[in-house]
Design a protein around this motif. Structure first.
Motif, PDB file in Angstrom:
ATOM      1  N   THR A  41       4.570 -51.753 -62.115  1.00  0.00           N
ATOM      2  CA  THR A  41       3.452 -52.697 -61.935  1.00  0.00           C
ATOM      3  C   THR A  41       2.959 -52.670 -60.491  1.00  0.00           C
ATOM      4  O   THR A  41       2.546 -53.691 -59.964  1.00  0.00           O
ATOM      5  CB  THR A  41       3.861 -54.132 -62.308  1.00  0.00           C
ATOM      6  OG1 THR A  41       5.032 -54.498 -61.579  1.00  0.00           O
ATOM      7  CG2 THR A  41       4.091 -54.280 -63.790  1.00  0.00           C
ATOM      8  N   CYS A  86       7.942 -54.426 -68.504  1.00  0.00           N
ATOM      9  CA  CYS A  86       6.693 -55.044 -68.081  1.00  0.00           C
ATOM     10  C   CYS A  86       5.516 -54.136 -68.409  1.00  0.00           C
ATOM     11  O   CYS A  86       5.525 -52.950 -68.072  1.00  0.00           O
ATOM     12  CB  CYS A  86       6.714 -55.304 -66.577  1.00  0.00           C
ATOM     13  SG  CYS A  86       7.770 -56.651 -66.048  1.00  0.00           S
ATOM     14  N   PRO A 144       3.468 -58.689 -67.920  1.00  0.00           N
ATOM     15  CA  PRO A 144       4.821 -58.608 -67.382  1.00  0.00           C
ATOM     16  C   PRO A 144       5.773 -59.405 -68.271  1.00  0.00           C
ATOM     17  O   PRO A 144       5.358 -60.352 -68.947  1.00  0.00           O
ATOM     18  CB  PRO A 144       4.687 -59.260 -65.998  1.00  0.00           C
ATOM     19  CG  PRO A 144       3.250 -59.047 -65.627  1.00  0.00           C
ATOM     20  CD  PRO A 144       2.495 -59.186 -66.924  1.00  0.00           C
ATOM     21  N   THR A 145       7.035 -59.014 -68.294  1.00  0.00           N
ATOM     22  CA  THR A 145       8.020 -59.726 -69.096  1.00  0.00           C
ATOM     23  C   THR A 145       9.177 -60.129 -68.192  1.00  0.00           C
ATOM     24  O   THR A 145       9.335 -59.585 -67.103  1.00  0.00           O
ATOM     25  CB  THR A 145       8.497 -58.881 -70.295  1.00  0.00           C
ATOM     26  OG1 THR A 145       9.348 -59.659 -71.122  1.00  0.00           O
ATOM     27  CG2 THR A 145       9.207 -57.619 -69.858  1.00  0.00           C
TER      28      THR A 145
END
Length: 246
Positions: A41, A86, A144-145
């Motif tokens: 990311t 993510c 995103p996670t």
């Protein structure tokens, strides 16, 4: 499982490198690929570079795994890929997490930067689904996670049982991928109920209730960011014991 155990290949820890993954795919041509990693990311200050590498799995050496490296010796034709990372499936212009994260924190900066890319399919599923012999389905996140969605930080309880069951045994019972994931997705309703309980505890000034409410809302929204790209009706090929069935 006697029918798939000997054919299963696992890469973890220092062995989980891009080269090892590419080699395992080329050697085994699996029907199901499951990866769990950080998803790229960044860099947050370069939107073009971030978009070009968005959600790519990051290996044990900190290197992003590119579609080109994987498909050099492997054809994704017919397979299903689940990527816990993510932005593994892409990004969405309106993040569901923006109001749950404190402005200025690293998490908020990442969420805002990813949302700034707009509606976008990540490069890995785009390449695999667009191959000459395409992947049939890619399951991943368009946000995103967070670790909170995997394990309860208060008691250490894993929150992934229904997700694990979707991949095994449900997929191996030949459920379509969309149906196999239904229980995991619908579990968000229970999380919303727990969030309502936490909000009542906030009103009653119960210590720790505010943090619990945020965590539960974030976890519920995270489940909603899991999407299926490709064919939600795809099933795994039959095992030898199922070969005579439909």
């Amino acid at each position: 499982d006697d029918e798939i155990g000997e054919g299963a290949v696992g890469l973890a820890g220092p062995a989980a490198t891009a080269a090892a993954l590419a080699g395992a795919l080329a050697a085994g041509a699996p029907a199901l690929v499951v990866t769990s990693s950080h998803g790229r990311t960044g860099p947050l200050d370069d939107a073009a570079a971030m978009a070009a590498a968005l959600g790519l799995p990051v290996d044990a050496e900190g290197e992003a795994v590119s579609a080109e490296a994987l498909t050099a010796g492997w054809s994704p034709g017919g397979a299903i890929w689940f990527a816990q990372a993510c932005c593994s499936a892409g990004s969405t212009a309106a993040s569901a997490f923006a109001d749950l994260l404190a402005p200025g924190t690293s998490a908020h900066r990442v969420v805002a930067a990813v949302a700034g890319l707009g509606e976008r399919v990540a490069p890995l599923p785009e390449a695999l689904l667009g191959a000459s012999r395409p992947l049939r389905a890619f399951v991943g996140h368009v946000e995103p996670t967070f670790d909170w969605t995997l394990r309860d930080p208060e008691n250490g309880q894993p929150l992934t049982a229904s997700l694990v069951e979707a991949l095994y045994p449900e997929l191996y019972r030949r459920l379509p991928i969309g149906l196999a994931l239904q229980r995991y997705r619908s579990g968000g309703s229970a999380l919303h109920g727990l969030h309502d309980d936490a909000r009542r505890d906030v009103d009653a000034m119960v210590p720790g209730a505010a943090a619990r409410a945020v965590r539960l809302r974030l976890t519920a929204r995270d489940r909603g960011s899991l999407v299926i790209l490709g064919d939600p009706t795809v099933r795994l090929p039959p095992l030898p014991s199922q070969a005579g069935g439909a």
